[in-house]
Design a protein around this motif. Structure first.
Motif, PDB file in Angstrom:
ATOM      1  N   GLY A  61       0.810  -1.357  -0.038  1.00 22.54           N
ATOM      2  CA  GLY A  61       0.041   0.241  -0.095  1.00 22.54           C
ATOM      3  C   GLY A  61       0.814   1.304   0.051  1.00 22.54           C
ATOM      4  O   GLY A  61       0.252   2.277   0.346  1.00 22.54           O
ATOM      5  N   GLY A  62       2.185   1.280  -0.423  1.00 19.92           N
ATOM      6  CA  GLY A  62       2.960   2.428  -0.310  1.00 19.92           C
ATOM      7  C   GLY A  62       2.468   3.395  -1.571  1.00 19.92           C
ATOM      8  O   GLY A  62       2.051   3.224  -2.624  1.00 19.92           O
ATOM      9  N   LYS A  63       2.653   4.631  -1.141  1.00 19.86           N
ATOM     10  CA  LYS A  63       2.349   5.788  -1.976  1.00 19.86           C
ATOM     11  C   LYS A  63       3.602   6.591  -2.263  1.00 19.86           C
ATOM     12  O   LYS A  63       3.668   7.504  -3.146  1.00 19.86           O
ATOM     13  CB  LYS A  63       1.251   6.625  -1.533  1.00 19.86           C
ATOM     14  CG  LYS A  63      -0.350   5.912  -1.404  1.00 19.86           C
ATOM     15  CD  LYS A  63      -0.759   5.353  -2.762  1.00 19.86           C
ATOM     16  CE  LYS A  63      -1.971   4.892  -2.852  1.00 19.86           C
ATOM     17  NZ  LYS A  63      -2.164   4.206  -4.049  1.00 19.86           N
ATOM     18  N   VAL A  64       4.634   6.387  -1.487  1.00 19.88           N
ATOM     19  CA  VAL A  64       5.888   7.140  -1.704  1.00 19.88           C
ATOM     20  C   VAL A  64       7.123   6.071  -1.475  1.00 19.88           C
ATOM     21  O   VAL A  64       7.045   5.318  -0.553  1.00 19.88           O
ATOM     22  CB  VAL A  64       5.832   8.282  -0.553  1.00 19.88           C
ATOM     23  CG1 VAL A  64       7.320   9.161  -0.474  1.00 19.88           C
ATOM     24  CG2 VAL A  64       4.759   9.423  -0.606  1.00 19.88           C
ATOM     25  N   VAL A  65       8.104   6.549  -2.447  1.00 17.28           N
ATOM     26  CA  VAL A  65       9.306   5.743  -2.076  1.00 17.28           C
ATOM     27  C   VAL A  65      10.388   6.812  -1.575  1.00 17.28           C
ATOM     28  O   VAL A  65      10.507   7.926  -2.216  1.00 17.28           O
ATOM     29  CB  VAL A  65       9.805   5.088  -3.466  1.00 17.28           C
ATOM     30  CG1 VAL A  65      11.020   4.672  -3.262  1.00 17.28           C
ATOM     31  CG2 VAL A  65       8.905   3.997  -3.935  1.00 17.28           C
ATOM     32  N   GLY A 101      12.472   7.624 -12.727  1.00 15.41           N
ATOM     33  CA  GLY A 101      11.911   7.530 -13.832  1.00 15.41           C
ATOM     34  C   GLY A 101      11.211   6.178 -14.074  1.00 15.41           C
ATOM     35  O   GLY A 101      10.075   5.946 -14.505  1.00 15.41           O
ATOM     36  N   MET A 102      11.984   5.096 -13.877  1.00 14.81           N
ATOM     37  CA  MET A 102      11.613   3.810 -14.135  1.00 14.81           C
ATOM     38  C   MET A 102      10.375   3.415 -13.161  1.00 14.81           C
ATOM     39  O   MET A 102       9.368   2.800 -13.467  1.00 14.81           O
ATOM     40  CB  MET A 102      12.887   2.720 -14.065  1.00 14.81           C
ATOM     41  CG  MET A 102      13.740   2.892 -15.202  1.00 14.81           C
ATOM     42  SD  MET A 102      12.951   2.482 -16.692  1.00 14.81           S
ATOM     43  CE  MET A 102      12.502   0.729 -16.675  1.00 14.81           C
ATOM     44  N   ASN A 103      10.612   3.778 -11.874  1.00 10.84           N
ATOM     45  CA  ASN A 103       9.663   3.428 -11.036  1.00 10.84           C
ATOM     46  C   ASN A 103       8.148   4.321 -11.243  1.00 10.84           C
ATOM     47  O   ASN A 103       7.203   3.704 -11.084  1.00 10.84           O
ATOM     48  CB  ASN A 103      10.052   3.923  -9.596  1.00 10.84           C
ATOM     49  CG  ASN A 103      11.090   2.824  -9.044  1.00 10.84           C
ATOM     50  OD1 ASN A 103      11.087   1.649  -9.315  1.00 10.84           O
ATOM     51  ND2 ASN A 103      11.765   3.128  -8.064  1.00 10.84           N
ATOM     52  N   ARG A 104       8.548   5.279 -11.877  1.00 11.65           N
ATOM     53  CA  ARG A 104       7.152   6.262 -12.222  1.00 11.65           C
ATOM     54  C   ARG A 104       6.462   5.379 -13.302  1.00 11.65           C
ATOM     55  O   ARG A 104       5.408   5.332 -13.478  1.00 11.65           O
ATOM     56  CB  ARG A 104       7.368   7.556 -12.604  1.00 11.65           C
ATOM     57  CG  ARG A 104       6.293   8.408 -13.282  1.00 11.65           C
ATOM     58  CD  ARG A 104       6.244   9.724 -13.444  1.00 11.65           C
ATOM     59  NE  ARG A 104       6.726  10.450 -12.130  1.00 11.65           N
ATOM     60  CZ  ARG A 104       6.075  10.832 -11.214  1.00 11.65           C
ATOM     61  NH1 ARG A 104       4.679  10.598 -11.256  1.00 11.65           N
ATOM     62  NH2 ARG A 104       6.422  11.466 -10.156  1.00 11.65           N
ATOM     63  N   VAL A 149       2.867   6.310  -7.632  1.00 12.61           N
ATOM     64  CA  VAL A 149       3.476   6.312  -6.497  1.00 12.61           C
ATOM     65  C   VAL A 149       4.540   7.346  -6.670  1.00 12.61           C
ATOM     66  O   VAL A 149       5.309   7.218  -7.746  1.00 12.61           O
ATOM     67  CB  VAL A 149       4.397   4.881  -5.972  1.00 12.61           C
ATOM     68  CG1 VAL A 149       5.616   5.099  -5.145  1.00 12.61           C
ATOM     69  CG2 VAL A 149       3.297   3.987  -5.974  1.00 12.61           C
ATOM     70  N   GLU A 150       4.876   8.394  -5.632  1.00 17.66           N
ATOM     71  CA  GLU A 150       5.865   9.434  -5.832  1.00 17.66           C
ATOM     72  C   GLU A 150       7.055   8.856  -5.187  1.00 17.66           C
ATOM     73  O   GLU A 150       7.160   8.023  -4.212  1.00 17.66           O
ATOM     74  CB  GLU A 150       5.313  10.575  -4.923  1.00 17.66           C
ATOM     75  CG  GLU A 150       4.233  11.238  -5.828  1.00 17.66           C
ATOM     76  CD  GLU A 150       4.373  11.849  -7.111  1.00 17.66           C
ATOM     77  OE1 GLU A 150       5.454  12.337  -7.356  1.00 17.66           O
ATOM     78  OE2 GLU A 150       3.340  11.985  -7.715  1.00 17.66           O
TER      79      GLU A 150
END
Length: 166
Positions: free
Chosen positions: A85-89, A107-110, A116-117
């Motif tokens: 349930g993560g919304k931020v890294v 960029g890859m994670n986006r 997720v920010e």
């Protein structure tokens, strides 16, 4: 001021967990309602400590923060973040040299996690150049790393270095 609605994930190998990591964990724990310190199994890196040892060290350093959970993970960070349930890294940036790699990873994670920010935190001044790699190398060569790690981590480092010397 914490955002009680947000779950943040602070991933890393944490081999070993340095005072710089602990500094970012402490500061991120004040920003987010729930912070998961995600200890990577380290499939792409040869680690000094096993994932179980790294989990134990991280849990020792996280025990004063009730909203911090320490959990091991392997595989894609995306799967872990979404599954919890993560919304931020949360990522740490020590120096300009970290920026290019971290920027590409964000960029890859986006692309993998559009909802997720990524939030970058810089360590406090005294930890800006501390890295797990440097700590391991200095410790293996018999140098003093007591300024860079907590006493419990220092004891484990000394134990590991002495075991390798035998």
């Amino acid at each position: 001021m914490t955002s009680s609605k947000l779950t943040a994930v602070y991933p890393g190998t944490f081999d070993p967990m340095t005072l710089g990591h602990a500094d970012l964990m402490r500061r991120a724990s004040h920003l987010f309602g729930r912070l998961i310190l995600a200890v990577a199994a380290g499939h792409h890196k040869r680690t000094m400590f096993s994932v179980e040892e790294r989990l134990a060290m991280a849990k020792e350093l996280a025990r004063d923060y009730p909203n911090v959970e320490v959990i091991a993970f392997s595989g894609l960070l995306r799967d872990f973040v979404v599954g919890h349930g993560g919304k931020v890294v949360v990522r740490g940036l020590r120096a300009v040299s970290d920026f290019e790699y971290e920027f590409q990873m964000a960029g890859m994670n986006r692309q993998l996690m559009p909802d997720v920010e990524t939030v970058f935190l810089t360590p406090s001044d005294q930890y800006q150049f501390v890295s797990g790699t440097f700590v391991r190398e200095i410790a293996m060569l018999g140098g003093d790393v007591s300024k860079f790690v907590a006493p419990s981590v220092l004891a484990r480092l000394h134990e590991r270095v002495n075991r390798k010397a035998e």
